[in-house]
Write a protein that holds these residues in place. Structure first.
Motif, short mmCIF file in Angstrom:
data_model
loop_
_atom_site.label_atom_id
_atom_site.label_comp_id
_atom_site.label_asym_id
_atom_site.label_seq_id
_atom_site.Cartn_x
_atom_site.Cartn_y
_atom_site.Cartn_z
N LEU A 214 20.91 13.08 -18.04
CA LEU A 214 20.32 13.66 -16.83
C LEU A 214 21.27 14.62 -16.13
O LEU A 214 20.87 15.34 -15.22
N ALA A 215 22.52 14.61 -16.54
CA ALA A 215 23.57 15.32 -15.80
C ALA A 215 23.29 16.81 -15.65
O ALA A 215 23.42 17.38 -14.56
N GLY A 216 22.92 17.48 -16.76
CA GLY A 216 22.70 18.92 -16.68
C GLY A 216 21.60 19.29 -15.73
O GLY A 216 21.75 20.20 -14.90
N ARG A 217 20.48 18.58 -15.79
CA ARG A 217 19.36 18.87 -14.90
C ARG A 217 19.71 18.56 -13.46
O ARG A 217 19.31 19.31 -12.54
N LEU A 218 20.46 17.49 -13.25
CA LEU A 218 20.84 17.13 -11.88
C LEU A 218 21.81 18.14 -11.29
O LEU A 218 21.67 18.54 -10.12
N ARG A 219 22.78 18.59 -12.07
CA ARG A 219 23.73 19.59 -11.58
C ARG A 219 23.02 20.88 -11.22
O ARG A 219 23.33 21.52 -10.21
N LYS A 220 22.06 21.27 -12.04
CA LYS A 220 21.31 22.49 -11.77
C LYS A 220 20.52 22.35 -10.47
O LYS A 220 20.46 23.29 -9.66
N THR A 221 19.91 21.18 -10.26
CA THR A 221 19.13 20.95 -9.04
C THR A 221 20.01 20.98 -7.81
O THR A 221 19.60 21.46 -6.75
N MET A 222 21.23 20.50 -7.93
CA MET A 222 22.13 20.38 -6.78
C MET A 222 22.91 21.66 -6.53
O MET A 222 23.61 21.77 -5.50
N ALA A 223 22.81 22.61 -7.44
CA ALA A 223 23.60 23.85 -7.29
C ALA A 223 23.14 24.66 -6.09
O ALA A 223 21.97 24.67 -5.74
N ARG B 85 0.81 -1.22 0.00
CA ARG B 85 0.00 0.00 0.00
C ARG B 85 0.85 1.28 0.00
O ARG B 85 0.38 2.34 -0.38
N ARG B 86 2.10 1.18 0.48
CA ARG B 86 2.95 2.37 0.51
C ARG B 86 3.71 2.54 -0.80
O ARG B 86 4.11 1.57 -1.43
N ARG B 87 3.97 3.78 -1.16
CA ARG B 87 4.88 4.06 -2.27
C ARG B 87 6.31 3.77 -1.82
O ARG B 87 6.64 3.85 -0.64
N SER B 88 7.15 3.49 -2.80
CA SER B 88 8.54 3.23 -2.48
C SER B 88 9.22 4.47 -1.94
O SER B 88 8.81 5.60 -2.21
N ARG B 89 10.27 4.25 -1.17
CA ARG B 89 11.17 5.34 -0.85
C ARG B 89 12.01 5.66 -2.09
O ARG B 89 12.08 4.87 -3.03
N SER B 90 12.65 6.80 -2.09
CA SER B 90 13.54 7.19 -3.18
C SER B 90 14.96 6.84 -2.74
O SER B 90 15.51 7.47 -1.83
N VAL B 91 15.55 5.83 -3.39
CA VAL B 91 16.82 5.32 -2.91
C VAL B 91 17.62 4.73 -4.06
O VAL B 91 17.06 4.14 -4.99
N LEU B 92 18.93 4.92 -4.02
CA LEU B 92 19.84 4.28 -4.95
C LEU B 92 20.13 2.86 -4.48
O LEU B 92 20.42 2.64 -3.30
N LEU B 93 20.07 1.92 -5.40
CA LEU B 93 20.21 0.50 -5.07
C LEU B 93 21.54 -0.05 -5.55
O LEU B 93 22.03 0.32 -6.62
N GLU C 102 8.74 15.65 -12.55
CA GLU C 102 10.18 15.62 -12.81
C GLU C 102 10.94 16.42 -11.76
O GLU C 102 12.00 15.99 -11.29
N THR C 103 10.42 17.56 -11.38
CA THR C 103 11.07 18.35 -10.33
C THR C 103 11.15 17.55 -9.04
O THR C 103 12.19 17.55 -8.35
N ASP C 104 10.08 16.84 -8.72
CA ASP C 104 10.07 16.01 -7.51
C ASP C 104 11.13 14.92 -7.60
O ASP C 104 11.85 14.66 -6.63
N ALA C 105 11.24 14.28 -8.77
CA ALA C 105 12.23 13.22 -8.94
C ALA C 105 13.65 13.77 -8.83
O ALA C 105 14.53 13.15 -8.20
N LEU C 106 13.91 14.91 -9.44
CA LEU C 106 15.24 15.51 -9.37
C LEU C 106 15.61 15.90 -7.95
O LEU C 106 16.74 15.66 -7.49
N GLN C 107 14.66 16.47 -7.22
CA GLN C 107 14.94 16.86 -5.83
C GLN C 107 15.16 15.62 -4.97
O GLN C 107 16.04 15.63 -4.09
N ALA C 108 14.38 14.57 -5.22
CA ALA C 108 14.56 13.33 -4.46
C ALA C 108 15.93 12.71 -4.75
O ALA C 108 16.61 12.21 -3.85
N LEU C 109 16.34 12.73 -6.02
CA LEU C 109 17.65 12.18 -6.39
C LEU C 109 18.77 13.01 -5.80
O LEU C 109 19.76 12.46 -5.29
N ALA C 110 18.66 14.31 -5.85
CA ALA C 110 19.68 15.17 -5.25
C ALA C 110 19.80 14.92 -3.75
O ALA C 110 20.91 14.83 -3.21
#
Length: 418
Positions: free
Chosen positions: A409-418, A289-297, A378-386
């Motif tokens: 994905l690199a450019g968008r991820l770098r911008k999110t992490m800036a 019933r729960r959504r997954s956590r955002s995690v690198l495997l 997408e913004t939510d995914a980028l923030q979760a990944l950052a």
């Protein structure tokens, strides 16, 4: 017994079953995980595959991080206490061959006795089997030396017994002590008493595991059924191939056991959207019933280690490229899938630079068909990944994250992490 009517599951529902069964939807423990949290994680996974690659951290520690959080060192200490404490009756984990070389629960060790007995008959890796046939005297000498002297590594055993160079094989030359101990370990005569770094030190199994565990006898059919039931519980939803692969069971016999478990109602057959074969779920399993956590495997996480299942369940085509020449790698050396919102939405090549004390991301890729295309999603995914990259750096003891420009994905991820 007449089987209940097969369940029909959407792919999203099947993913939630799989993610929930592995403990990747439950909240992380508050603070540093303790022995109770480790026990819960092991109950959900059944086993923990061991791998030596340490460009980021040992794979099995990454698998535990995804379920326990904490820090690298706290997870390592917790695992070492569980597997290598000096008193046999206080160990909850031990090493043995399961999916691959793995930590398994001490209470499950008797479920592998059939593999040990088959090993005695020569059903093991060909090099070990040949050594067992050709060098029984060395095996007896090794066992006698351990009985008299206690734990030893293969190098220590070679030195003590004066054995010369070893046996040439596909992975190079292995010493006589190494192969003798590997044979004894496979057959259940010795266990891993401790590790020094990544070097195993073996001892007589009677000094590694408690007497009541060693005394338990489980015949092969019952052991296979128990291991298949454990695999089904850990996977949540699985095909026959998935169940068999989890503990690397003999295929023809395991398929017979699966049919028996279905006939008795322990496993239920299920039809899953887009799958070309039936799935199986434990009769007592509750819907996720729960959504997954955002995690690198880790590449060797049970959720993704069987690549055909990762493809069937998530549409995630994965091939580890560690042994691929650098110029021919598509994604990178040590690529981690990113789990987010019940899907594998990205993959990142990740390493930890210990000199700079920095988590590095040489390449990052959005997963076609899974990466969210909607702006807000997408913004939510980028923030979760950052956030996950910062958390992973902190877990490793790092002071930041460096994202390189390779990957769509690199450019968008770098911008999110800036």
């Amino acid at each position: 017994m007449t089987q209940a009517r097969p369940a029909r599951l959407s792919l999203r529902a099947a993913r939630r079953l799989a993610i929930g069964a592995q403990g990747l939807a439950a909240p992380l423990p508050a603070g540093r995980g303790d022995v109770r949290h480790l026990r819960t994680a092991m109950n959900r996974m059944g086993l923990l595959q061991i791998d030596a690659v340490s460009v980021l951290a040992r794979s099995h520690l990454l698998v535990l991080r995804a379920r326990l959080g904490g820090t690298h060192d706290s997870v390592l200490r917790l695992l070492e206490r569980a597997a290598y404490t000096r008193r046999a009756d206080q160990r909850s984990l031990t090493e043995y061959w399961s999916h691959e070389a793995s930590f398994v629960q001490v209470s499950d060790w008797p479920l592998y006795r059939w593999r040990m007995q088959r090993g005695e008959r020569g059903e093991m890796w060909s090099g070990y089997a040949r050594f067992g046939r050709d060098e029984p005297r060395r095996i007896e000498e090794a066992l006698a030396w351990l009985a008299d002297n206690g734990p030893a590594s293969s190098a220590e055993l070679d030195a003590a017994l004066g054995w010369g160079p070893g046996v040439r094989g596909p992975w190079g030359t292995r010493s006589n002590g190494k192969i003798a101990l590997a044979w004894l370990f496979w057959c259940g005569h010795v266990g891993v008493a401790e590790r020094v770094g990544f070097t195993r030190r073996y001892d007589m199994i009677e000094r590694v595991l408690p007497d009541d565990v060693l005394a338990r006898e489980i015949d092969e059919p019952d052991a296979h059924r128990a291991l298949l039931c454990q695999a089904a519980s850990c996977l949540g939803i699985a095909t026959a191939d998935d169940l068999i692969d989890y503990h690397r069971l003999p295929k023809r016999i395991a398929r017979m056991r699966i049919r028996e478990l279905v006939e008795e109602g322990t496993l239920l057959e299920a039809t899953v959207e887009s799958w070309d074969r039936p799935g199986y779920v434990p009769a007592a399993l509750k819907r996720g019933r729960r959504r997954s956590r955002s995690v690198l495997l880790s590449p060797f996480d049970p959720l993704v280690w069987y690549r055909p299942r990762a493809d069937r369940l998530f549409g995630f085509h994965y091939r580890i490229e560690i042994y691929t020449p650098k110029a021919k790698r598509q994604y990178g050396y040590f690529v981690l899938p990113f789990l987010h919102d019940d899907a594998l939405v990205a993959r990142l090549d990740v390493r930890f630079d210990r000199q700079r004390n920095m988590l590095e991301v040489p390449a990052s890729w959005a997963e076609p068909g899974s990466w969210p295309s909607d702006g807000e999603a997408e913004t939510d995914a980028l923030q979760a990944l950052a956030a996950e990259l910062r958390a992973l750096s902190e877990w490793c003891g790092g002071e930041g994250v460096s994202v390189s420009s390779r990957g769509d994905l690199a450019g968008r991820l770098r911008k999110t992490m800036a």
